[in-house]
Design an enzyme around this catalytic site. Structure first.
Site, mmCIF file in Angstrom:
data_model
loop_
_atom_site.group_PDB
_atom_site.id
_atom_site.type_symbol
_atom_site.label_atom_id
_atom_site.label_comp_id
_atom_site.label_asym_id
_atom_site.label_seq_id
_atom_site.Cartn_x
_atom_site.Cartn_y
_atom_site.Cartn_z
ATOM 1 N N ARG A 244 40.452 42.817 51.177
ATOM 2 C CA ARG A 244 39.114 42.243 51.405
ATOM 3 C C ARG A 244 38.119 43.365 51.605
ATOM 4 O O ARG A 244 38.310 44.221 52.473
ATOM 5 C CB ARG A 244 39.113 41.337 52.632
ATOM 6 N N SER B 149 38.614 34.289 51.755
ATOM 7 C CA SER B 149 38.813 33.198 52.709
ATOM 8 C C SER B 149 37.538 32.796 53.433
ATOM 9 O O SER B 149 36.583 32.351 52.825
ATOM 10 C CB SER B 149 39.916 33.615 53.684
ATOM 11 N N HIS B 150 37.531 32.996 54.759
ATOM 12 C CA HIS B 150 36.420 32.547 55.594
ATOM 13 C C HIS B 150 35.306 33.575 55.680
ATOM 14 O O HIS B 150 34.313 33.352 56.367
ATOM 15 C CB HIS B 150 36.945 32.251 56.995
ATOM 16 N N ASP C 220 37.632 25.930 55.362
ATOM 17 C CA ASP C 220 37.023 27.241 55.101
ATOM 18 C C ASP C 220 36.808 27.457 53.602
ATOM 19 O O ASP C 220 37.055 26.554 52.789
ATOM 20 C CB ASP C 220 37.860 28.370 55.713
ATOM 21 N N ASP D 247 38.314 28.977 51.170
ATOM 22 C CA ASP D 247 39.396 28.769 50.194
ATOM 23 C C ASP D 247 40.278 27.573 50.540
ATOM 24 O O ASP D 247 41.311 27.352 49.897
ATOM 25 C CB ASP D 247 40.246 30.037 50.032
ATOM 26 N N ASP E 103 42.228 26.671 53.102
ATOM 27 C CA ASP E 103 43.502 26.629 53.821
ATOM 28 C C ASP E 103 43.313 26.399 55.314
ATOM 29 O O ASP E 103 44.211 25.903 55.986
ATOM 30 C CB ASP E 103 44.372 27.869 53.538
ATOM 31 N N ARG E 104 42.144 26.737 55.850
ATOM 32 C CA ARG E 104 41.910 26.511 57.293
ATOM 33 C C ARG E 104 41.295 25.141 57.540
ATOM 34 O O ARG E 104 40.615 24.599 56.657
ATOM 35 C CB ARG E 104 40.953 27.557 57.845
ATOM 36 N N THR F 193 50.973 37.577 63.377
ATOM 37 C CA THR F 193 49.880 36.863 62.730
ATOM 38 C C THR F 193 49.948 37.054 61.218
ATOM 39 O O THR F 193 50.136 38.173 60.742
ATOM 40 C CB THR F 193 48.538 37.405 63.263
ATOM 41 N N GLU G 97 48.910 28.318 63.228
ATOM 42 C CA GLU G 97 48.344 29.495 63.863
ATOM 43 C C GLU G 97 47.060 29.112 64.577
ATOM 44 O O GLU G 97 46.357 28.188 64.164
ATOM 45 C CB GLU G 97 48.019 30.553 62.811
ATOM 46 N N SER H 185 44.399 30.556 64.348
ATOM 47 C CA SER H 185 43.251 30.844 63.485
ATOM 48 C C SER H 185 42.957 29.661 62.550
ATOM 49 O O SER H 185 42.585 29.855 61.400
ATOM 50 C CB SER H 185 43.501 32.111 62.683
ATOM 51 N N LYS I 298 48.995 27.763 54.392
ATOM 52 C CA LYS I 298 48.442 26.729 55.258
ATOM 53 C C LYS I 298 47.567 25.837 54.390
ATOM 54 O O LYS I 298 47.088 26.269 53.337
ATOM 55 C CB LYS I 298 47.665 27.333 56.418
HETATM 56 C C1 G16 Z 1 44.550 35.054 57.276
HETATM 57 C C2 G16 Z 1 45.989 34.671 57.204
HETATM 58 C C3 G16 Z 1 46.364 33.900 58.442
HETATM 59 C C4 G16 Z 1 46.038 34.694 59.682
HETATM 60 C C5 G16 Z 1 44.608 35.125 59.667
HETATM 61 C C6 G16 Z 1 44.387 36.098 60.784
HETATM 62 O O1 G16 Z 1 43.783 33.888 57.253
HETATM 63 O O2 G16 Z 1 46.210 33.874 56.068
HETATM 64 O O3 G16 Z 1 47.709 33.595 58.372
HETATM 65 O O4 G16 Z 1 46.251 33.956 60.850
HETATM 66 O O5 G16 Z 1 44.320 35.783 58.459
HETATM 67 O O6 G16 Z 1 43.211 36.750 60.653
HETATM 68 P P1 G16 Z 1 42.918 38.036 61.509
HETATM 69 O O7 G16 Z 1 43.876 39.115 61.095
HETATM 70 O O8 G16 Z 1 41.503 38.333 61.196
HETATM 71 O O9 G16 Z 1 43.115 37.631 62.942
HETATM 72 P P2 G16 Z 1 42.781 33.577 56.064
HETATM 73 O O10 G16 Z 1 42.389 32.153 56.258
HETATM 74 O O11 G16 Z 1 41.662 34.547 56.292
HETATM 75 O O12 G16 Z 1 43.540 33.845 54.820
#
Ligand code: G16
Length: 552
Positions: free
Chosen positions: A24, A117-118, A285, A287, A289-290, A354, A373, A375, A386
């Site tokens: 990212r 993602s978010h 979010d 993409d 998944d959240r 995580t 999780e 998050s 997720k």
């Molecule tokens: C990603 C992972 C999640 C994880 C999160 C943690 O979420 O897919 O499994 O819990 O990162 O984020 P951080 O490291 O910032 O605490 P996503 O939704 O951004 O893909």
């Protein structure tokens, strides 16, 4: 005939280490000369080395800015590197859970997901490239490390002549290349996932429950990729009036918002729910998944509680009926609410670092069926990501079976299992050095002779730097967070975020377990833990900040 060329590069990059879930970076970073090509060539080579025969690759994305520039680039580079079948979502759109479903059900070697993602999007926002392997889940550390190693010394990439693939029309284009024929198929990015969800839940039952009881529900797709899915499943299948489905048009900059479904960034949904008009609300979010679940009047379900409640109500979800329930997984900083359920119902419980990637091997080995999780991620072994809409449908299944409100479900859960007061305080956009200083400060308490202050009115029983050995693969993950645990089971955890695109974000996770039916403001109840966290980390002095950026 499309000709392939090996392009020699003069610049190599040393900063392409994937984080918690893929690479990212700010858009401006990935737009540097050969930056994206450097990463993609390394990724494609790694895939070819690990999987010498399967050449069927999915290309998906959350619709953010720069996706439609990179998708044709992937097509050209994948074709030049020997891939034979490329599948792209219509308009370049494919939610993360839909990618996972498609990869699994269509025997792809894996998929490249263009998502941050978010994280915010647009020309000044972030871009992301993530690789998912053949089980449909995020690539494990062994794969991302192999990609990273190649990125550092890369001197060339392979590419065919420019191609013109209309992303807005479903259909197949066959490219005649000097590497042979390559089939490029644009598919409906929703269908496969939608069909799978239809086998997991009793959607007609949910629909009639909502209709017969005049129950209004709402969903906020936050201008991310889930909008069209929300319209299909909530609108077409469950009969929700489309006017109750908000921000459902995917936008390259998410309408200027931060597509993160939490109390701060999904404030619009929180306000809407406070009107009392809706019994149930969910936000997704960028993409998809959240998820964030809210009840009437804005009653907030913490993600940790959501996992525990779903685990305690498996009987409401047809998928789990007549299937062996293997166990449940949660990440380290996710509260122990689900532990109480696992203990009572006799399920095994796994605590992982995580990152959803750590659940994949456990699911493949049939050791867990459900995981979540803090998050805002929840899901089951139907896929290896997720799944935001799965979580919403799990909740609607519980409500329609038990015929009660979100708040009643959660409060009766607390009565039975006790309540985990929980919050996360984020200090975003610190410098890398400040982040390292904070982590060094808290890590110093892991030393056996360190004098650890009291946590509120209790002593600290332990302070450890969490490390993990995957019970299936034996892979080790070190330095996954510093955990202070009090003698009464409260926890304060420090961790560096792995999803930011620059600098450092420190996350402080606070958890207090009560079986005494305590009520009150979560932040007030956690205040002694906050004081402790500030004392051991010295974060205010180090960062010059007087408060967290985001509290969820
Ligand atoms: C990603 C992972 C999640 C994880 C999160 C943690 O979420 O897919 O499994 O819990 O990162 O984020 P951080 O490291 O910032 O605490 P996503 O939704 O951004 O893909």
């Amino acid at each position: 005939m499309y000709k392939s060329t090996r392009v020699e590069t003069e610049i190599s990059y040393s900063d392409q280490k994937p984080g918690t879930s893929g690479l990212r970076k700010p858009v401006k970073t990935v737009q540097q000369v050969n930056y994206t090509e450097n990463f993609l060539q390394s990724l494609l080579e790694t895939v070819c080395e690990l999987e010498p025969t399967n050449r069927k690759l999915l290309i998906g994305g959350d619709g953010r800015y720069y996706n439609t520039t990179v998708i044709p680039l992937i097509v050209r580079m994948a074709a030049a590197n020997g891939f034979k079948e490329l599948i792209i979502g219509k308009d370049g759109l494919f939610s993360t859970p839909a990618c996972s479903s498609y990869i699994r059900l269509n025997n792809c070697v894996g998929g490249i997901l263009l998502t941050a993602s978010h994280n915010p999007g647009g020309p000044d926002g972030d871009f992301g490239i993530k690789y998912n392997v053949a089980n449909g889940g995020p690539a494990p550390d062994s794969v991302t490390n192999a990609i990273f190693e190649k990125t550092k010394t890369r001197t060339f990439y392979n590419i065919i002549d420019p191609v013109d693939i209309p992303l807005n029309a479903i259909g197949e284009t066959v490219l005649e290349t000097d590497q042979g024929q390559v089939s490029v198929r644009v598919v409906d990015g929703i269908e496969c996932h939608e069909q799978l969800l239809g086998t997991i839940f009793d959607l007609p039952k949910i629909k009639s429950y909502l209709a017969q009881n005049n129950i209004c529900i709402t969903a906020d797709a936050m201008a991310g990729v889930m909008g069209p899915t929300v319209h299909r499943i909530f609108g077409d299948v469950l009969g929700v009036d489309p006017s109750h489905l908000i921000r459902c048009t995917p936008l390259p900059d998410f309408g200027g918002s931060h597509p993160d479904p939490n109390l701060v960034y999904a404030a619009q949904l929180v306000e809407t729910m406070k009107s009392g008009r809706y019994e149930f609300g969910v936000a997704f979010d960028g993409d998809g998944d959240r998820n964030m679940i809210l009840g009437k009047d804005g009653f907030f379900v913490s993600p940790s509680d959501s996992l525990a409640v779903i685990t305690a109500n498996l009987n409401c979800i047809p998928y789990f009926a007549g299937r062996k329930f293997a166990g449940v997984g949660r990440s380290l900083p996710t509260s122990g609410a689900v532990d109480q359920v696992a203990k009572k119902l006799g399920f095994s419980l796994f605590e992982t670092p995580t990152g959803w990637k750590y659940f994949g091997s456990l699911m493949d080995a049939d050791m867990i069926s459900l995981c979540g999780e803090e998050s805002f991620g929840t899901g089951s072994n139907h896929i290896r990501e997720k799944d935001g809409i799965w979580a919403a449908l799990a909740w609607l299944s519980i409500l329609s079976t038990r015929e009660c409100s979100v708040e009643e479900v959660v409060k009766s859960h607390w009565e039975e299992y006790g309540r985990h007061f929980y919050s996360r305080h984020d200090y975003e956009n610190l410098s890398t050095e400040q982040g390292a200083q904070v982590m060094a400060a808290v890590n110093s308490f892991t030393s056996p002779d360190a004098a650890i202050p009291q946590m509120g009115d209790t002593e600290v029983a332990s302070c450890v730097n969490f490390s993990y050995t995957d019970p299936v693969t034996g892979d080790r993950a070190l330095n996954q967070g510093v955990v202070f645990t009090s003698k009464t089971g409260s926890r304060v955890i420090f961790r560096l975020s792995g999803t930011g695109s620059s600098g450092a974000t420190i996350r402080i996770y606070l958890e207090f377990y009560s079986t005494g039916g305590e009520e009150g403001d979560v932040q007030d109840i956690l205040n002694p833990l906050v004081k402790f966290a500030l004392q051991v980390s010295d974060i205010r002095a180090i960062s010059g900040r007087h408060a967290p950026t985001v509290i969820t």
